[in-house]
Design an enzyme around this catalytic site. Structure first.
Site, short mmCIF file in Angstrom:
data_model
loop_
_atom_site.label_atom_id
_atom_site.label_comp_id
_atom_site.label_asym_id
_atom_site.label_seq_id
_atom_site.Cartn_x
_atom_site.Cartn_y
_atom_site.Cartn_z
CB SER A 198 55.12 25.10 36.99
OG SER A 198 54.91 25.85 35.82
NE ARG A 199 60.79 24.03 40.60
CZ ARG A 199 61.53 24.51 39.61
NH1 ARG A 199 61.42 25.78 39.26
NH2 ARG A 199 62.39 23.74 38.96
CD GLN A 231 64.34 32.23 32.43
OE1 GLN A 231 64.69 31.14 32.84
NE2 GLN A 231 63.08 32.49 32.12
CG LEU A 255 51.51 25.98 29.61
CD1 LEU A 255 50.95 26.39 28.23
CD2 LEU A 255 52.88 26.60 29.81
N GLY A 292 50.08 32.80 34.48
CA GLY A 292 51.30 33.58 34.24
C GLY A 292 51.79 33.33 32.82
CG HIS A 293 53.31 29.50 31.71
ND1 HIS A 293 52.93 28.71 32.76
CD2 HIS A 293 54.66 29.43 31.66
CE1 HIS A 293 54.00 28.17 33.33
NE2 HIS A 293 55.07 28.59 32.69
CG MET A 311 60.82 24.62 31.45
SD MET A 311 62.09 23.90 32.46
CE MET A 311 61.52 24.34 34.09
P1 AMP Z 1 58.69 28.29 32.94
O1 AMP Z 1 57.67 27.37 32.36
O2 AMP Z 1 58.67 28.31 34.43
O3 AMP Z 1 60.05 28.10 32.36
O4 AMP Z 1 58.23 29.75 32.52
C1 AMP Z 1 58.08 30.10 31.16
C2 AMP Z 1 57.96 31.59 31.05
O5 AMP Z 1 56.82 32.03 31.78
C3 AMP Z 1 59.18 32.32 31.66
O6 AMP Z 1 59.50 33.43 30.83
C4 AMP Z 1 58.66 32.78 32.99
O7 AMP Z 1 59.30 33.93 33.49
C5 AMP Z 1 57.20 33.05 32.67
N1 AMP Z 1 56.39 33.02 33.89
C6 AMP Z 1 56.25 32.00 34.75
N2 AMP Z 1 55.46 32.35 35.80
C7 AMP Z 1 55.11 33.65 35.58
C8 AMP Z 1 54.32 34.60 36.30
N3 AMP Z 1 53.74 34.29 37.47
N4 AMP Z 1 54.17 35.83 35.78
C9 AMP Z 1 54.76 36.15 34.60
N5 AMP Z 1 55.52 35.31 33.88
C10 AMP Z 1 55.70 34.07 34.35
#
Ligand code: AMP
Length: 287
Positions: A187-188, A154, A32, A35-36, A29
């Site tokens: 992201s939050r 998820q 970035l 983690g992403h 989403m």
């Molecule tokens: P989001 O943008 O929050 O929907 O996340 C996109 C992808 O990145 C999802 O598969 C999340 O689980 C992964 N993700 C987000 N934050 C992390 C993190 N800290 N470590 C590993 N994966 C992450």
């Protein structure tokens, strides 16, 4: 690096990839962070082509959630994706993704798995996630799709979707990436006020303590009592849920034995910011 703002431009990019090349895909989403970035880097290492989507999906937000305020940082996202090895960023509009209106008429029902933990706190959330990920998989048709274990529920739901709906894609779960002090990257996190940031460690510190002292707790009920006591020490934290589930089945873990595959799941509010984290209580790794 190719920027694809429409489905047609993604199809053009996709069509130019020679047969036999492996394609990895990371749905996000946006906003970035590292983690992403770790998902993108893993895909780039394991595939010939890596495609990242950036789409703030309206159908996974509840009416009182932060859709309007969700951070949107597309230029920085494109730069990070490129730096981590992406070949294309696909960033469609909501109008194009949902051609018949804000909510599609055809939706998925998620038996069981979608009603607990975050599904209980955020009714309809996982229906939106399943809906958009299935759409994205149809559009991108990757060989592998990468998801973070930070969103463990998820990940299990999407693994079930891919298995049951026979999507020809391999799902890859990626370890949680944390800040130096242990806070799971999100992201939050940028919403946290300066006085809230230290207390956000409630999640990681509590999970780590439980994992390190597991034998002394003996029962799941004792762990839950401990979490309630911990809450009292973090006045800015409002616990949303804490539970220990078998991480293969997402059923309540009967006990803390390794054979029950216990994993602790937690969500908490700091002010308006809702954070989640989870930790395996039986594997040696910290994820
Ligand atoms: P989001 O943008 O929050 O929907 O996340 C996109 C992808 O990145 C999802 O598969 C999340 O689980 C992964 N993700 C987000 N934050 C992390 C993190 N800290 N470590 C590993 N994966 C992450």
């Amino acid at each position: 690096m190719q920027f694809c703002p429409t489905i047609a431009s993604l199809h053009t990019f996709r069509g130019q990839i020679p047969n036999g090349k492996k394609i990895g895909f990371i749905p996000t989403m946006g906003a970035l962070h590292e983690g992403h970035g770790s998902l993108i880097a893993q895909s780039a290492a394991q595939n010939d082509i890596t495609i990242v989507s950036v789409f703030v999906n309206p159908t996974q937000f509840g009416p009182n959630e932060d859709l309007a305020h969700y951070p949107r940082t597309l230029e920085a996202d494109i730069a990070l994706a490129e730096r981590m090895g992406a070949d294309a960023v696909f960033a469609p509009t909501a109008a194009e993704m949902y051609p018949t209106g804000r909510k599609a008429a055809i939706t998925y029902h998620i038996e069981g798995l979608g009603d607990l933990l975050c599904g209980f706190s955020r009714p309809g959330h996982f229906h939106g996630v399943v809906q958009v990920v299935s759409m994205l998989l149809h559009i991108v048709t990757p060989h592998r799709a990468y998801f973070g274990l930070k969103d463990y529920q998820q990940f299990r739901i999407l693994a079930t979707l891919i298995l049951e709906q026979h999507f020809p894609v391999e799902i890859v779960g990626c370890n949680i990436v944390r800040e130096q002090d242990g806070l799971a990257m999100s992201s939050r996190n940028r919403y946290l006020r300066s006085e809230e940031r230290p207390q956000a460690l409630f999640l990681y510190d509590t999970l780590t303590y439980i994992k390190q002292h597991l034998p002394q707790f003996q029962t799941v009920a004792n762990v839950k009592d401990f979490v309630d006591q911990q809450c009292a020490k973090y006045p800015l934290v409002k616990l949303d849920y804490f539970d220990i589930l078998n991480d293969r089945t997402l059923q309540v873990a009967e006990n803390l034995d390794a054979t029950s595959h216990p994993r602790a799941f937690m969500a908490a509010f700091l002010g308006k910011t809702r954070l989640i984290d989870n930790m395996s209580l039986y594997s040696h790794s910290s994820v």
